[in-house]
Write a protein that holds these residues in place. Structure first.
Motif, PDB file in Angstrom:
ATOM      1  N   UNK A   1       0.851  -1.183   0.000  1.00 13.88           N
ATOM      2  CA  UNK A   1       0.000   0.000   0.000  1.00 13.88           C
ATOM      3  C   UNK A   1       0.897   1.247   0.000  1.00 13.88           C
ATOM      4  N   UNK A   2       0.364   2.328  -0.534  1.00 15.48           N
ATOM      5  CA  UNK A   2       1.122   3.578  -0.577  1.00 15.48           C
ATOM      6  C   UNK A   2       0.691   4.437   0.616  1.00 15.48           C
ATOM      7  N   UNK A   3       1.440   4.360   1.694  1.00 18.28           N
ATOM      8  CA  UNK A   3       1.014   4.932   2.963  1.00 18.28           C
ATOM      9  C   UNK A   3       0.874   6.442   2.962  1.00 18.28           C
ATOM     10  N   UNK A   4       1.535   7.126   2.021  1.00 18.50           N
ATOM     11  CA  UNK A   4       1.458   8.578   2.011  1.00 18.50           C
ATOM     12  C   UNK A   4       0.246   9.105   1.243  1.00 18.50           C
TER      13      UNK A   4
ATOM     14  N   UNK B   1      -7.419   8.851  -2.891  1.00 18.88           N
ATOM     15  CA  UNK B   1      -6.421   9.005  -3.948  1.00 18.88           C
ATOM     16  C   UNK B   1      -5.845   7.653  -4.381  1.00 18.88           C
ATOM     17  N   UNK B   2      -5.701   6.754  -3.427  1.00 16.04           N
ATOM     18  CA  UNK B   2      -5.186   5.421  -3.737  1.00 16.04           C
ATOM     19  C   UNK B   2      -6.131   4.689  -4.683  1.00 16.04           C
TER      20      UNK B   2
ATOM     21  N   UNK C   1      -5.151   9.332   5.566  1.00 15.67           N
ATOM     22  CA  UNK C   1      -3.952   8.728   5.003  1.00 15.67           C
ATOM     23  C   UNK C   1      -3.927   7.243   5.321  1.00 15.67           C
ATOM     24  N   UNK C   2      -3.443   6.458   4.378  1.00 20.78           N
ATOM     25  CA  UNK C   2      -3.411   5.007   4.552  1.00 20.78           C
ATOM     26  C   UNK C   2      -2.576   4.625   5.772  1.00 20.78           C
ATOM     27  N   UNK C   3      -1.545   5.391   6.074  1.00 20.10           N
ATOM     28  CA  UNK C   3      -0.670   5.084   7.217  1.00 20.10           C
ATOM     29  C   UNK C   3      -1.416   5.100   8.542  1.00 20.10           C
TER      30      UNK C   3
END
Length: 315
Positions: free
Chosen positions: A91-94, A99-100, A135-137
């Protein structure tokens, strides 16, 4: 005959001297949820990777809805019918959740206004609508896994391939993920899911495939497996002494055995009859004035069947 969503013929994958999948013939009907089980190293992940065209087969053929699936660029439209969730997809944590998903929707050439509608639909399905700006993080492990599933189905695939999707999740997160799979099944999607959590598969799978050392050693509907390999038991409790109950059980043809549960007024009966036969047994006991306090038919679990087959293969 029901149309096949997935069919493999002689599918084999050889890694140097290691045979990961051997001469595998698999058939999955449209609309099924097919559970793939087996120990580590059995070939489950390699099989799913070949079905997703992430791995090239050494020999053999794969068909999706009757059309030959190839790993080259000749059938890109067929590949778009597939959704694949590996057990280690990053996953793109930022990025934010929205947006993901928007990024992957664009990769599948979804255009506005359809793209935004689709994003809202999948977010609602995976219960992440209120997290779309997060945010994914900041997400929990269970939320991240549901987001990964949303990414996998953003393009509305017909066939969904899930590799150990509930691995490492807590019981509540597993239950949430399981409910989403049920919703996708009800919508008509064909799903192959591998898992070590056999109780989860038992809850929603229609068929089961068991792999061992690269071979598909068993493939059948869950109902057929139960009928063929599972023992049925009835837990019977009585008020008072057990002698009268035991005397009646001795004379009932579908009773194959029983055991008295220590320090209780209960007997666990191994029973070979149907549900109708269960009802007849209960009626018989009541007409003989047996004071029944509990009468609970149960079947062996999928885990018990799997261990039984494992023992049979080992011997």
């Amino acid at each position: 005959m029901t149309e096949l969503a997935i069919e493999t013929r002689g599918l084999t994958k050889q890694f140097d001297r290691h045979l990961a999948v051997s001469d595998l013939d698999l058939q999955v009907r449209v609309g099924e949820v097919y559970g793939l089980i087996g120990p580590n190293g059995a070939g489950k992940t390699t099989l799913l990777r070949m079905l997703a065209t992430a791995e090239e087969a050494t020999t053999g053929e794969i068909y999706i809805h009757g059309e030959r699936l190839k790993r080259d660029h000749t059938n890109s439209s067929l590949k778009q019918r597939l959704g694949y969730l590996p057990d280690d997809f990053p996953l793109y944590n930022d990025l934010t959740v929205w947006d993901y998903l928007d990024y992957f929707a664009r990769l599948y050439y979804l255009r506005e206004p359809k793209r935004s509608r689709r994003l809202y639909d999948v977010l609602e399905l995976v219960q992440l609508t209120n997290k779309r700006k997060s945010q994914i993080s900041t997400l929990s492990r269970g939320m991240k896994q549901r987001l990964s599933l949303a990414r996998t189905i953003i393009h509305e695939p017909l066939v969904l391939l899930l590799d150990e999707p509930v691995s490492g999740l807590d019981p509540i997160a597993r239950m949430q993920f399981r409910d989403i799979i049920k919703s996708l099944h009800e919508a008509g999607m064909t799903i192959i899911i591998s898992s070590h959590v056999l109780s989860d598969l038992e809850d929603f799978c229609t068929s089961i495939g068991i792999m061992e050392l690269g071979y598909l050693v068993e493939s059948a509907s869950l109902q057929e497996l139960y009928q063929r390999l599972s023992h049925q038991y009835i837990l019977i409790g009585v008020w008072g002494k057990l002698e009268g109950l035991i005397e009646q059980l001795k004379n009932y043809p579908q009773v194959e055995g029983w055991e008295i549960i220590p320090q209780t007024q209960k007997v666990r009966v191994q029973f070979s009859g149907s549900q109708r036969d269960c009802a007849k047994l209960l009626r018989k006991l009541m007409t003989e004035n047996i004071a029944i306090t509990e009468f609970a038919p149960t079947q062996e679990s999928l885990e018990s069947i799997f261990l039984k087959l494992e023992h049979k293969q080992a011997s």
